[in-house]
Design an enzyme around this catalytic site. Structure first.
Site, PDB file in Angstrom:
ATOM      1  CB  SER A  10      -0.864  -0.007   1.256  1.00  0.00           C
ATOM      2  OG  SER A  10      -1.404   1.266   1.490  1.00  0.00           O
ATOM      3  CB  SER A  11       0.543   4.598  -1.485  1.00  0.00           C
ATOM      4  OG  SER A  11      -0.781   4.872  -1.069  1.00  0.00           O
ATOM      5  CB  CYS A  12      -0.475   3.906   4.034  1.00  0.00           C
ATOM      6  SG  CYS A  12      -0.639   2.199   4.511  1.00  0.00           S
ATOM      7  CE1 TYR A  53      -3.523  -2.861   5.443  1.00  0.00           C
ATOM      8  CE2 TYR A  53      -2.663  -0.818   4.542  1.00  0.00           C
ATOM      9  CZ  TYR A  53      -3.244  -2.059   4.364  1.00  0.00           C
ATOM     10  OH  TYR A  53      -3.547  -2.481   3.096  1.00  0.00           O
ATOM     11  CE  LYS A  76      -1.185  -4.864   3.207  1.00  0.00           C
ATOM     12  NZ  LYS A  76      -1.425  -6.077   2.424  1.00  0.00           N
ATOM     13  CG  HIS A  96     -10.305   2.868   1.925  1.00  0.00           C
ATOM     14  ND1 HIS A  96     -10.352   1.489   1.858  1.00  0.00           N
ATOM     15  CD2 HIS A  96      -9.131   3.160   2.521  1.00  0.00           C
ATOM     16  CE1 HIS A  96      -9.249   0.985   2.382  1.00  0.00           C
ATOM     17  NE2 HIS A  96      -8.483   1.980   2.800  1.00  0.00           N
TER      18      HIS A  96
HETATM   19  O1  GFB Z   1      -9.894   6.771   2.245  1.00  0.00           O
HETATM   20  P1  GFB Z   1      -9.219   7.176   3.494  1.00  0.00           P
HETATM   21  O2  GFB Z   1      -9.729   6.601   4.765  1.00  0.00           O
HETATM   22  O3  GFB Z   1      -7.690   6.856   3.252  1.00  0.00           O
HETATM   23  O4  GFB Z   1      -9.349   8.776   3.673  1.00  0.00           O
HETATM   24  P2  GFB Z   1      -6.277   7.442   3.699  1.00  0.00           P
HETATM   25  C1  GFB Z   1      -8.871   9.668   2.687  1.00  0.00           C
HETATM   26  C2  GFB Z   1      -9.217  11.078   3.073  1.00  0.00           C
HETATM   27  O5  GFB Z   1     -10.624  11.270   2.961  1.00  0.00           O
HETATM   28  C3  GFB Z   1      -8.843  11.489   4.508  1.00  0.00           C
HETATM   29  C4  GFB Z   1     -11.123  11.909   4.125  1.00  0.00           C
HETATM   30  O6  GFB Z   1      -8.342  12.801   4.511  1.00  0.00           O
HETATM   31  C5  GFB Z   1     -10.189  11.426   5.224  1.00  0.00           C
HETATM   32  O7  GFB Z   1     -10.253  12.293   6.357  1.00  0.00           O
HETATM   33  N1  GFB Z   1     -12.528  11.553   4.325  1.00  0.00           N
HETATM   34  C6  GFB Z   1     -13.569  12.410   4.268  1.00  0.00           C
HETATM   35  C7  GFB Z   1     -13.034  10.345   4.629  1.00  0.00           C
HETATM   36  N2  GFB Z   1     -14.718  11.801   4.556  1.00  0.00           N
HETATM   37  C8  GFB Z   1     -14.421  10.509   4.780  1.00  0.00           C
HETATM   38  C9  GFB Z   1     -15.214   9.362   5.118  1.00  0.00           C
HETATM   39  O8  GFB Z   1     -16.407   9.423   5.293  1.00  0.00           O
HETATM   40  N3  GFB Z   1     -14.539   8.182   5.248  1.00  0.00           N
HETATM   41  C10 GFB Z   1     -13.190   8.072   5.069  1.00  0.00           C
HETATM   42  N4  GFB Z   1     -12.608   6.879   5.194  1.00  0.00           N
HETATM   43  N5  GFB Z   1     -12.409   9.151   4.778  1.00  0.00           N
HETATM   44  C11 GFB Z   1      -5.877   4.962   4.232  1.00  0.00           C
HETATM   45  C12 GFB Z   1      -5.204   4.163   5.297  1.00  0.00           C
HETATM   46  O9  GFB Z   1      -5.670   6.270   4.538  1.00  0.00           O
HETATM   47  O10 GFB Z   1      -5.313   4.722   2.966  1.00  0.00           O
HETATM   48  C13 GFB Z   1      -5.123   2.750   4.932  1.00  0.00           C
HETATM   49  O11 GFB Z   1      -5.860   4.364   6.525  1.00  0.00           O
HETATM   50  C14 GFB Z   1      -4.831   2.473   3.476  1.00  0.00           C
HETATM   51  O12 GFB Z   1      -4.114   2.207   5.720  1.00  0.00           O
HETATM   52  C15 GFB Z   1      -5.461   3.455   2.509  1.00  0.00           C
HETATM   53  O13 GFB Z   1      -3.470   2.464   3.255  1.00  0.00           O
HETATM   54  C16 GFB Z   1      -4.925   3.354   1.103  1.00  0.00           C
HETATM   55  O14 GFB Z   1      -5.533   7.687   2.433  1.00  0.00           O
HETATM   56  O15 GFB Z   1      -6.333   8.587   4.626  1.00  0.00           O
END
Ligand code: GFB
Length: 313
Positions: free
Chosen positions: A108-110, A137, A141, A180
């Site tokens: 993952s890119s994280c 996580y 990874k 996500h």
């Molecule tokens: O998709 P997401 O959880 O991935 O969130 P990450 C991306 C952005 O969307 C963050 C915002 O800035 C969140 O605050 N966001 C806005 C929301 N509204 C929402 C919502 O309702 N739900 C979610 N989930 N986000 C993940 C990692 O981080 O990236 C994992 O936690 C994984 O480990 C994945 O690697 C690819 O990019 O922030």
């Protein structure tokens, strides 16, 4: 991979594994092995060894993982580090021990540091501190990447590790809080449209930049790399395009047909400010993504509408 080969897709019930299975079926591979969690628990080492000893797959796509969005990662750190370490350790070790010809591991890119240079080159791995919301996580990874590299060095095992950017698409997890951002917002806008609500709340400031790759493009890249890449170095997969969450929210609202307003809740975490992967190595090999974000959001929403019954609370 010759067409007679038996290929195991670990995690075929998830977003990535299901897309890889579809891509392999489209390419005409007849011997595809899959198991649901109920019949094979990948966190159970004895069960995993038993599966490999009996079914003897020749190629493995390791797409099984415990995944989730920013909230799930931040709130269930023990589950994320434990399940991912167990799954990948069991599968990579059993694959090597039972003579698998090649294994592809999905990272993952994280895994990259919070302050990595942008776009993020593969060399940024382990060059600085991680983003705290998903470091558990990410550490798991990174251990998976290192296992692939270590087994290659010590045993000559052909294991490759791919680092996709943020993914979305049909078959995603549409849970209201654990998913996500794309599926979370798609469902929230859809439910707001149905209920005629005047406003939808989006987490964070709306300013973080993210890159979104359709999972069918990722699956194509995975098949491509399984066929033509065999190096220790990890390899990034992305689109090269990024956008602020604020703009993504507008595009998801358009795809859904929601016409109310959008409010940002800055008490919720933003996560990493920017995460754009450098895909120059993959592009130099001739691979290109094919599905643009608007088109991908529209087809994902069609899939959601066709399957929404199973998402009812
Ligand atoms: O998709 P997401 O959880 O991935 O969130 P990450 C991306 C952005 O969307 C963050 C915002 O800035 C969140 O605050 N966001 C806005 C929301 N509204 C929402 C919502 O309702 N739900 C979610 N989930 N986000 C993940 C990692 O981080 O990236 C994992 O936690 C994984 O480990 C994945 O690697 C690819 O990019 O922030």
């Amino acid at each position: 991979m010759d067409h007679a080969a038996s290929i195991y897709v670990a995690g075929h019930g998830g977003l990535v594994g299901a897309a890889i299975l579809r891509a392999l079926q489209d390419r005409g591979y007849p011997h595809l092995l899959t198991h649901r969690h109920a019949t094979l628990d990948l966190t159970n080492q004895a069960a995993v060894n038993g599966f490999f000893a009996t079914e003897r797959p020749e190629y493995v796509f390791l797409a099984a993982a415990k995944v989730g969005g920013i909230h799930a990662n931040d709130n269930y750190p023990a589950d994320f580090i434990r399940d991912n370490l167990l799954i990948q350790t069991n599968v990579i070790d059993a694959a090597y021990r039972h003579g698998v010809k090649k294994l592809l591991f999905l990272g993952s890119s994280c895994i990259y540091p919070r302050h990595a240079p942008q776009p993020i080159p593969e060399e940024a791995l382990l060059s600085g501190p991680l983003e705290p919301t998903n470091e558990w996580y990410a550490v798991a990874k990174i251990a998976g990447i290192k296992m692939c590299q270590a087994y290659r060095r010590q045993h000559g095992f052909s294991a490759i590790a791919l680092m996709p950017t943020n993914l979305y698409g049909p078959g995603d997890n549409f849970h209201p809080t654990h998913s996500h951002v794309v599926p979370a917002l798609m469902r929230r806008f859809h439910e707001a449209k149905e209920a005629d609500l005047p406003e939808v709340v989006v987490w964070g400031t709306g300013q973080p930049l993210r890159e979104f790759l359709h999972v069918d493009d990722l699956a194509e890249a995975a098949c491509f790399l399984m066929e033509c890449y065999d190096e220790e170095r990890i390899i990034n997969i992305g689109t090269g395009d990024e956008l602020p969450i604020r703009v993504l929210a507008t595009q998801v609202a358009e795809a859904v047909g929601y016409q109310g307003s959008i409010r940002f809740d800055a008490t919720k975490p933003d996560g990493i400010p920017r995460k754009l992967v450098d895909t120059s190595r993959l592009l130099a090999m001739g691979w290109r993504p094919r599905i643009g974000l608007r088109e991908g959001l529209a087809s994902t929403y069609r899939w959601f509408l066709e399957h929404q019954e199973k998402f009812r609370r």
